[in-house]
Design a protein around this motif. Sequence first.
Motif, short mmCIF file in Angstrom:
data_model
loop_
_atom_site.label_atom_id
_atom_site.label_comp_id
_atom_site.label_asym_id
_atom_site.label_seq_id
_atom_site.Cartn_x
_atom_site.Cartn_y
_atom_site.Cartn_z
N THR A 200 10.14 -61.68 -21.09
CA THR A 200 11.18 -60.85 -20.69
C THR A 200 10.90 -59.65 -21.54
O THR A 200 11.21 -58.32 -21.10
CB THR A 200 12.64 -61.06 -21.24
N VAL A 201 10.09 -59.46 -22.58
CA VAL A 201 9.65 -58.40 -23.45
C VAL A 201 8.09 -58.67 -23.48
O VAL A 201 7.63 -59.67 -23.97
CB VAL A 201 10.13 -58.13 -24.90
N PRO A 202 7.18 -57.61 -23.22
CA PRO A 202 5.63 -57.81 -23.24
C PRO A 202 5.24 -57.57 -24.61
O PRO A 202 5.64 -56.75 -25.48
CB PRO A 202 5.19 -56.64 -22.46
N ARG A 203 4.22 -58.31 -25.17
CA ARG A 203 3.67 -58.15 -26.47
C ARG A 203 2.57 -57.18 -26.55
O ARG A 203 1.98 -56.72 -25.35
CB ARG A 203 3.00 -59.48 -26.92
N ALA A 204 2.49 -56.43 -27.62
CA ALA A 204 1.45 -55.53 -27.74
C ALA A 204 -0.21 -56.33 -27.55
O ALA A 204 -0.22 -57.30 -27.71
CB ALA A 204 1.26 -54.91 -29.09
N PRO A 205 -0.99 -55.39 -26.93
CA PRO A 205 -2.23 -56.09 -26.78
C PRO A 205 -3.02 -56.60 -28.12
O PRO A 205 -2.76 -56.08 -29.11
CB PRO A 205 -3.29 -54.93 -26.40
N LEU A 219 7.36 -49.00 -30.26
CA LEU A 219 7.91 -47.69 -30.12
C LEU A 219 7.72 -46.89 -28.69
O LEU A 219 8.42 -46.07 -28.29
CB LEU A 219 7.38 -46.72 -31.26
N TRP A 220 6.46 -46.91 -28.37
CA TRP A 220 6.14 -46.46 -27.04
C TRP A 220 6.92 -47.15 -25.81
O TRP A 220 7.72 -46.49 -25.06
CB TRP A 220 4.81 -46.69 -26.52
N ARG A 221 7.34 -48.20 -25.94
CA ARG A 221 8.07 -49.17 -24.91
C ARG A 221 9.71 -48.85 -25.08
O ARG A 221 10.13 -48.59 -23.98
CB ARG A 221 7.83 -50.68 -25.10
N GLU A 222 10.06 -48.54 -26.41
CA GLU A 222 11.60 -48.61 -26.58
C GLU A 222 11.82 -47.56 -27.59
O GLU A 222 12.45 -47.82 -28.62
CB GLU A 222 12.01 -50.00 -26.96
N PRO A 223 11.57 -46.09 -27.15
CA PRO A 223 11.81 -45.00 -28.24
C PRO A 223 13.01 -44.97 -28.73
O PRO A 223 13.29 -44.54 -29.94
CB PRO A 223 11.12 -44.07 -27.52
N ARG A 224 14.10 -44.84 -27.66
CA ARG A 224 15.41 -44.68 -27.98
C ARG A 224 16.05 -45.56 -29.10
O ARG A 224 16.66 -45.23 -29.96
CB ARG A 224 16.21 -44.67 -26.72
N LEU A 226 14.13 -47.51 -31.06
CA LEU A 226 13.29 -47.86 -32.34
C LEU A 226 12.73 -46.91 -33.14
O LEU A 226 11.94 -46.85 -34.24
CB LEU A 226 11.97 -48.71 -32.01
N TRP A 227 13.03 -45.51 -32.47
CA TRP A 227 12.44 -44.33 -33.49
C TRP A 227 12.95 -44.14 -34.70
O TRP A 227 12.09 -44.06 -35.63
CB TRP A 227 12.55 -43.08 -32.59
N ARG A 228 14.25 -44.52 -34.93
CA ARG A 228 14.66 -44.35 -36.38
C ARG A 228 14.22 -45.30 -37.27
O ARG A 228 13.73 -45.03 -38.30
CB ARG A 228 16.15 -44.62 -36.42
N ARG A 229 13.98 -46.66 -36.76
CA ARG A 229 13.33 -47.47 -37.53
C ARG A 229 11.90 -47.19 -38.08
O ARG A 229 11.47 -47.34 -39.30
CB ARG A 229 13.48 -48.89 -36.99
N TYR A 230 10.78 -47.01 -36.99
CA TYR A 230 9.65 -46.75 -37.31
C TYR A 230 9.24 -45.29 -37.87
O TYR A 230 8.48 -45.27 -38.75
CB TYR A 230 9.00 -46.85 -35.99
N LEU A 231 9.95 -44.29 -37.41
CA LEU A 231 9.76 -42.85 -37.95
C LEU A 231 10.58 -42.46 -39.35
O LEU A 231 10.14 -41.54 -39.87
CB LEU A 231 9.98 -41.81 -36.81
N VAL A 232 11.63 -43.06 -39.47
CA VAL A 232 12.66 -42.59 -40.70
C VAL A 232 12.66 -43.62 -41.42
O VAL A 232 12.38 -43.35 -42.76
CB VAL A 232 14.03 -42.30 -40.00
N ARG A 233 12.73 -44.96 -41.17
CA ARG A 233 13.12 -46.17 -42.41
C ARG A 233 11.87 -46.56 -42.97
O ARG A 233 11.68 -46.46 -43.90
CB ARG A 233 14.14 -47.17 -41.63
#
Length: 252
Positions: A200-205, A219-224, A226-233
């Motif tokens: 139901t969710v694809p894995r990264a290559p 992040l590219w798949r779900e920016p809205r 995950l952006w705070r997790r990856y870019l802020v936290r």
Amino acid sequence: MSRLMFGSLPIDAVTREQALDVVEELVGRGEGGAVFTPNVDHVVLASGDARMRAAYARVSLSLVDGMPLLWASRLMREPLPEKISGSDLVFPLLARAAERGWRVYFLGGGPGVGARARDRLHERLPRLEVVGLDASHIDVDDPPERREAVLAPIRAARPDLVLVALGAPKQEIWIDQARDSLRPCLLFGMGASLDFVAETVPRAPGWMSGAGLEWLYRLWREPRRLWRRYLVRDPKFLLILARTLASRTHSA
């Protein structure tokens, strides 16, 4: 089995095959326990969450999930053998479960994800015994009666292994809360692994995962979401690593 500390979070120095052997030993003991797969986000979350730290303080087996932690261990001159993410371990783990006749229970994931994962797994592992599925909404602050409504079916199913897919820090805190009342089963925090199995969710290559760029793919798949997790936290990990390296230098 040695342990390496990242801030307040321990990680065990084992290979994938050794991890499977430890899981088998834990299941065989019948004393319950917890297995986590920490990544950079877990390290950052644990730095500010006492319940997350307490869960990791009691973890039975802690497996490195993510290349950044693997690289950091080399900076600390205690290199971990290899990355062992839950999504990489789920198939060999459940293959061993099928071989050993372990009863398996899936907790978490979105509606229908557990059933879809079970059906996909049975195509490859027809002897795998999945004895329960539950995608209930779970809150670590649930009152006792609501918590018992989740725990009672697990106890009734008598699993040897429970795969918990609630996401961090919820799954680690919930597992730590539930582990004693669910003995003798072993609880394994799996994160998004059920979604990957269910497709139901694809894995990264593979090349992105090996290059430590799986976070960028997600992040590219779900920016809205995950952006705070990856870019802020998660960038706070660099500060935690710097402090860890400095403390080790001073104590050397």
